[in-house]
Design a protein around this motif. Structure first.
Motif: not given
Ligand code: ADP
Ligand code: ADP
Length: 223
Positions: A23, A21, A42-49, A13-14
């Protein structure tokens, strides 16, 4: 053949800014037919991504996503949208049901959008609601349902168009522990009962232990 196969997935991202970051880096996974796989991190590791990329909601910077052996990364947008609608069911931590429609209609509408006749769509919706034990709630709007019931409806909606794979992002994460435990059991019965494949993100190790296999997301890679 794998139902879902990810290879060499990278995502940042960015990009090109000081806030960049990284991910995912070289993430790979396979989900076989009928398999239910836990995605733990853990939270923030990139599961949603990772789930959004697997579900064709987001595109990776590098790597391939294949569903039933077909590479989705190189499909034209229109075909990717069709694949997302037909092949993937998605469940989120929050139900995202349409508040002005009943539980039944929330499961019927995605089927109508896919060209299913109303009579058949309603029959399928009622069958699904019965499978998750809330047939009696068919005519209730989401606000009249408990949190656990709302998630059960969201499971039914995700399965409405008979997807190849179910992707779930902390599907019981907003429920209290006891409700989470029960509702997760319902989800497992639904998935196993329909022979569906699933990739389910959680940071709850007890829930992960109830699935067939666990993948850990660490430093952008899967182990
Ligand atoms: P998880 O689901 O494991 O909590 P995410 O996939 O939501 O993790 O996010 C992984 C990392 O990417 C985090 O540091 C989050 O802040 C960052 N992130 C997620 N989406 C975006 C975005 N659209 N823009 C910038 N950073 C993002
Ligand atoms: P989750 O519970 O799924 O991990 P998040 O709170 O991480 O949810 O993210 C919610 C939404 O915000 C997602 O669409 C994600 O892509 C986006 N997001 C997460 N972190 C960032 C960030 N640092 N910058 C911009 N968007 C983000």
């Amino acid at each position: 053949d794998a139902v879902l196969e990810l290879n060499g997935i990278a995502k940042a991202y960015n990009k090109g800014t000081p806030g960049e970051v990284m991910v995912l880096r070289d993430a790979a996974l396979r989900v076989q037919p009928g398999e239910v796989v836990a995605l733990v991190a853990p939270s923030g590791a990139g599961k949603s991504t990772l789930l959004h990329i697997a579900g064709l909601l987001d595109t990776p910077d590098a790597g391939t996503v294949a569903i039933n052996g077909q590479d989705m990364t190189r499909l034209p947008d229109r075909k990717r949208t069709a694949a997302r609608r037909n092949d993937v069911g998605f469940v989120y931590q929050f139900h995202h049901l349409l508040p002005e429609f009943t539980a039944l209609e929330n499961i019927v509408l995605p089927q109508l959008a896919n060209g299913i006749r109303r009579r058949d769509a309603e029959a399928r919706a009622r069958d699904l609601l019965g499978r998750v034990g809330i047939a009696a709630r068919a005519d209730h709007r989401p606000a009249a349902l408990s949190g656990g019931e709302q998630q059960r409806v969201a499971f039914c909606r995700a399965l409405a168009n008979a997807p190849r794979i179910l992707l779930a992002d902390e599907p019981t994460g907003n429920l209290d522990p006891a409700t989470s435990d029960t509702v997760f059991g319902t989800l497992m019965e639904l998935v196993k009962g329909t022979g569906l494949s699933a990739l389910i993100a959680t940071h709850n190790m007890a829930l992960a232990a109830r699935m067939d296999r666990t993948l850990r997301l660490e430093n952008g890679r899967l182990a």
